[in-house]
Design a protein around this motif. Structure first.
Motif, PDB file in Angstrom:
ATOM      1  N   MET A 318      44.578  53.989 -10.121  1.00 33.84           N
ATOM      2  CA  MET A 318      44.884  55.697 -10.591  1.00 33.84           C
ATOM      3  C   MET A 318      43.530  56.375 -10.343  1.00 33.84           C
ATOM      4  SD  MET A 318      48.147  54.870 -10.977  1.00 33.84           S
ATOM      5  CE  MET A 318      48.744  56.557 -11.667  1.00 33.84           C
ATOM      6  N   ILE A 319      44.450  57.641  -9.728  1.00 30.63           N
ATOM      7  CA  ILE A 319      43.138  58.575  -9.281  1.00 30.63           C
ATOM      8  C   ILE A 319      43.632  59.949 -10.042  1.00 30.63           C
ATOM      9  CG2 ILE A 319      42.055  60.156  -7.323  1.00 30.63           C
ATOM     10  CD1 ILE A 319      41.556  56.884  -6.877  1.00 30.63           C
ATOM     11  N   ASP A 320      42.761  60.559 -10.652  1.00 31.83           N
ATOM     12  CA  ASP A 320      43.018  61.979 -11.179  1.00 31.83           C
ATOM     13  C   ASP A 320      43.179  62.841 -10.161  1.00 31.83           C
ATOM     14  OD1 ASP A 320      41.116  63.984 -13.751  1.00 31.83           O
ATOM     15  OD2 ASP A 320      43.188  64.214 -12.813  1.00 31.83           O
ATOM     16  N   CYS A 321      44.207  63.439 -10.172  1.00 29.80           N
ATOM     17  CA  CYS A 321      44.407  64.654  -9.094  1.00 29.80           C
ATOM     18  C   CYS A 321      44.232  66.024  -9.659  1.00 29.80           C
ATOM     19  CB  CYS A 321      45.612  64.272  -8.227  1.00 29.80           C
ATOM     20  SG  CYS A 321      45.903  62.749  -7.554  1.00 29.80           S
ATOM     21  N   GLU A 322      43.867  66.074 -10.713  1.00 31.28           N
ATOM     22  CA  GLU A 322      43.217  67.311 -11.333  1.00 31.28           C
ATOM     23  C   GLU A 322      44.143  68.530 -11.316  1.00 31.28           C
ATOM     24  OE1 GLU A 322      40.453  67.601 -12.586  1.00 31.28           O
ATOM     25  OE2 GLU A 322      39.431  65.873 -11.434  1.00 31.28           O
ATOM     26  N   HIS A 323      45.552  68.069 -11.393  1.00 35.85           N
ATOM     27  CA  HIS A 323      46.817  68.947 -11.541  1.00 35.85           C
ATOM     28  C   HIS A 323      46.913  69.989 -10.201  1.00 35.85           C
ATOM     29  CE1 HIS A 323      48.460  67.705 -15.299  1.00 35.85           C
ATOM     30  NE2 HIS A 323      46.996  67.439 -15.695  1.00 35.85           N
ATOM     31  N   GLY A 324      46.396  69.531  -9.220  1.00 30.81           N
ATOM     32  CA  GLY A 324      46.389  70.438  -8.023  1.00 30.81           C
ATOM     33  C   GLY A 324      45.204  71.310  -7.588  1.00 30.81           C
ATOM     34  N   VAL A 325      44.122  71.337  -8.626  1.00 30.79           N
ATOM     35  CA  VAL A 325      43.062  71.983  -8.314  1.00 30.79           C
ATOM     36  C   VAL A 325      41.948  71.482  -8.793  1.00 30.79           C
ATOM     37  CG1 VAL A 325      41.952  74.312  -8.540  1.00 30.79           C
ATOM     38  CG2 VAL A 325      44.367  74.482  -8.448  1.00 30.79           C
ATOM     39  N   TRP A 326      40.832  71.176  -7.894  1.00 31.14           N
ATOM     40  CA  TRP A 326      39.548  70.517  -8.233  1.00 31.14           C
ATOM     41  C   TRP A 326      38.678  71.624  -7.796  1.00 31.14           C
ATOM     42  CZ3 TRP A 326      36.930  66.348  -5.186  1.00 31.14           C
ATOM     43  CH2 TRP A 326      35.904  65.600  -5.966  1.00 31.14           C
ATOM     44  N   ILE A 327      37.601  71.771  -8.887  1.00 27.70           N
ATOM     45  CA  ILE A 327      36.388  72.351  -8.586  1.00 27.70           C
ATOM     46  C   ILE A 327      35.284  71.535  -8.310  1.00 27.70           C
ATOM     47  CG2 ILE A 327      34.780  74.157  -9.038  1.00 27.70           C
ATOM     48  CD1 ILE A 327      37.669  75.205  -9.074  1.00 27.70           C
ATOM     49  N   HIS A 328      34.936  71.254  -6.978  1.00 27.57           N
ATOM     50  CA  HIS A 328      33.969  70.289  -6.413  1.00 27.57           C
ATOM     51  C   HIS A 328      32.877  71.245  -5.591  1.00 27.57           C
ATOM     52  CE1 HIS A 328      31.785  67.003  -5.050  1.00 27.57           C
ATOM     53  NE2 HIS A 328      31.950  67.317  -3.514  1.00 27.57           N
TER      54      HIS A 328
END
Lengths: 574, 140
Positions: A318-328
């Motif tokens: 399982m990969i965390d998809c950050e609810h559609g927004v990922w600050i990287h």
């Protein structure tokens, strides 16, 4: 007395004749042995006959021997206005010529009226049939005198626009100027011959005085790997897609998985090589080779496969998809549809940018770049067509803080459709890279095979075969229910592929919000692939603009036609 | 009177010549010269005949060369027409004009016959799609 007179007269006559012949002999000797360059040149011009003989340019054939390009005899139509006005019927002739020639009637009239000239071209490169019809009509009406037909060889492309970018064209001088005509010019061009001798007062050759006869040699025939019937279906499907989605253009390539042979290559808009001089340069660009663009999401399976090959990802994890927004690295990375968590295999199926970037970041930049090199990005494939772009793939030393994550989703890298097809083919071909090729055979007019190729140059084993097999399974899920590529499904066949929607870069370097390239790259049958197909639609401007909604249906039409045309069984070839 | 004079003159001549032996020398035929002259004449005639024959053949060669050029051009024109006729676009039009609703076969309608020996000899996947022999190429 009489006898003496007779003798004297005979002697005088004899002397006179002797003197005459002596004078003539001296003159002859003087002419023959003296220096009279001007006379000699004048004699040579009148007497010497020199004819250059043309060798025909070789044919270009498809894989089944159908002619795509060949030489055809044509005629230049010319008139002798002075003669026509003296001996012919200029008014009737003008009317007759207007019926057959594609020239303004006023121009014919002007040239007919120019009675100071003995020669005027009216129309060049008239096809044989039209020329014969015209002369037949003129002879029936006794109008042929003063009309001259000059033989000339011309290049003919019987199928017009079909395969125009691949075949290219030869210019009026017979030199290849685009495509295969240009790339294989040294094989295709024939060798001219020569006849030197003498001619009579009517300028007809005196065959018995022929001194030199060098026969012309025809050029070699070039057989391509493309199939013209498959190509036709591909072009129709592209045209239909461009019309339906109101796009600027599109391009597609179909490749044999095992050998790398290019079976079809289409680019729209296109042109008619028979009238190449009427089209602008832009239409002559083969976008499969000369258009570099950011591939977008169709890059994801390659990155995923690299991570799988390195043992850095498990399809079930399982990969965390950050609810559609990922600050990287202080910049947001977004998904089209927000997900909280996805399995790795669903990251691919749902085309999650965040999930893919996280997987890619598990690899070092150097390792990822090595895979890109092995896929062939940033290098030409070496296909036998001129003007191929290498694309842009910067080494990690030139990456900024965001490149690692962005390149995994098909940004910050530019490729051609052909490179993409060759890369995607790695998964289809059990992990081994094979380079695409287009020339199957070159054969001389005498039947000697000058060049033959049945298999493209093999590259590295990029993925292990079991990894490639697993990737095929994962990619076939994308075309299944709930996948972004479900519109690419072909009835009776399993298809594996990936959709891509990449924003185009504007002239100021920013991404456009509206203009994008919608793509689908895939292969079928998924378990035992026979064909790899990449389709891109340039700037669809309707309601639908994504790879799944625009490019996938075009892929389906192409694939349906291909499996039928090539009789590929649902399970692939054994 | 003149007739008489003439007659008597003739008589006198004949009588004066009557007993005269005719001086005539018989010379042998100059065989060599005759042979040489005849040979020269024959050779000259033969030369003239050969020359005219060569000229006629040369004219024939020219005619045949022109005919060959015309035929090659006609063949090329017919090939162009034929290739145009069997091209995919015109084939589709012909099917439509003749109300022939033809389509590619479905997978279950296709029977693949494999030549295992050829396959195993490594001739490659190209055999799946086509086989072209020299006759089809239009050569030999």
């Amino acid at each position: 007395m009489n006898q003496k007179g007779v003798l004297i007269r005979a002697a005088l006559a004899g002397t006179f004749v002797l003197l005459l012949f002596s004078a003539l002999s001296i003159r002859v000797v003087h002419l023959q042995l003296g220096k009279h360059e001007a006379l000699r040149e004048s004699y040579k011009r009148r007497v010497v006959y020199r004819q250059e003989l043309q060798g025909n340019r070789g044919r270009i054939l498809d894989r089944n021997g159908h002619t795509l390009a060949q030489d055809e005899g044509r005629k230049h139509v010319a008139i002798d206005p002075e003669f026509i006005h003296r001996h012919g019927k200029p008014v009737e002739l003008q009317e007759a010529l207007t019926r057959f020639l594609r020239v303004e009637p006023a121009l014919i009239g002007t040239r007919l009226a120019d009675t100071e000239r003995r020669f005027h071209y009216l129309e060049k490169f008239v096809d044989q049939r039209r020329a014969d019809q015209m002369m037949g009509y003129l002879k029936e009406n006794a109008l042929q005198r003063g009309v001259v037909l000059q033989e000339v060889n011309s290049r003919s492309y019987p199928h017009g626009n079909l395969l125009s970018h691949v075949v290219g064209f030869a210019n009026r001088e017979g030199a290849g100027s685009l495509g295969i005509e240009q790339e294989m010019n040294r094989y295709l061009r024939g060798k001219g011959g020569l006849r030197v001798g003498e001619k009579d007062g009517r300028r007809r050759e005196l065959v018995t005085r022929r001194r030199v006869q060098i026969d012309p040699e025809d050029g070699a025939d070039v057989t391509l790997t493309v199939d013209q019937y498959l190509q036709h279906g591909v072009e129709e499907a592209l045209e239909e897609g461009i019309r339906e989605y109101n796009a600027l253009g599109g391009w597609a390539v179909v490749m044999d998985v095992k050998t790398g042979a290019i079976l079809a290559m289409a680019s729209k808009p296109d042109f008619d090589p028979n009238r190449f001089f009427e089209f602008e340069q832009e239409r002559m660009r083969n976008r499969n080779l000369r258009m570099i663009y950011e591939p977008g999401s169709i890059m994801k399976p390659l990155v995923f496969g690299a991570a799988l090959n390195e043992g850095l990802v498990d399809p079930k994890e399982m990969i965390d998809c950050e609810h559609g927004v990922w600050i990287h690295r202080r910049r947001p990375l977004r998904d089209y549809h927000p997900y909280a968590e996805l399995s790795a295999e669903d990251v691919l199926k749902k085309s999650s940018n965040i999930g893919t970037a996280k997987i890619a970041l598990r690899m070092s930049p150097e390792k990822l770049y090595t895979y890109f090199e092995e896929f062939g990005f940033g290098q030409r494939t070496g296909i036998e067509l001129p003007g191929e772009e290498a694309g842009i793939s910067h080494p990690p030393s030139r990456w900024d803080s965001l490149t690692h994550s962005r390149v995994s989703i098909g940004h910050s890298i530019s490729v051609t459709a052909l490179q993409m097809a060759a890369a995607m083919n790695v998964i289809a071909n059990d992990g081994r890279k094979v380079n695409p090729f287009m020339i199957q055979e070159v054969r001389s007019p005498h039947g000697t095979v000058l060049y033959k190729q049945e298999q493209g140059p093999e590259g590295a084993q990029v993925f292990r075969p079991e990894v490639a097999q697993e990737m095929r399974r994962l990619m076939s899920r994308i075309v299944g229910p709930g996948g972004t590529g479900r519109r690419a499904a072909v009835e009776g066949y399993t298809v594996a592929g990936k959709t891509g929607t990449a924003e185009k870069i504007m002239s100021d370097g920013t991404y456009s919000e509206r203009a994008n390239i919608a793509s689908f790259a895939g292969f079928l049958p998924a378990e035992n692939p026979a064909l790899t197909i990449v389709v891109s639609i340039d700037e669809p401007r309707g309601e639908k603009r994504t790879g799944g909604s625009v490019a996938a249906p075009v892929f389906r039409r192409i694939a349906e036609h291909a499996v039928a045309c090539l009789t590929i069984p649902p399970g692939g070839f054994e | 009177m003149s007739r008489k004079k003439t007659q008597s003159k003739t008589r006198r001549r004949s009588s004066s010549n009557r007993n005269r032996k005719l001086k005539a020398e018989a010379r042998p035929l100059p065989t060599r010269s005759v042979l040489v002259c005849s040979s020269i004449v024959c050779m000259a005639l033969a030369y003239l005949w050969l020359s005219s024959r060569t000229e006629a053949l040369a004219q024939q060669i020219k005619v045949e060369e022109n005919a060959l050029t015309d035929l090659r051009r006609d063949v090329a024109a017919e090939e162009v027409r034929w290739n145009d006729m069997i091209g995919p676009r015109n084939l589709k039009l012909a099917l439509k004009e003749n109300n022939l609703n033809m389509d590619w076969p479905k997978p279950e309608q296709v029977l693949h016959i494999r030549d295992m020996a050829l396959w195993e000899s490594g001739r490659g996947n190209l055999n799946h799609y086509s086989s072209v022999d020299d006759r089809e190429r239009g050569r030999h």
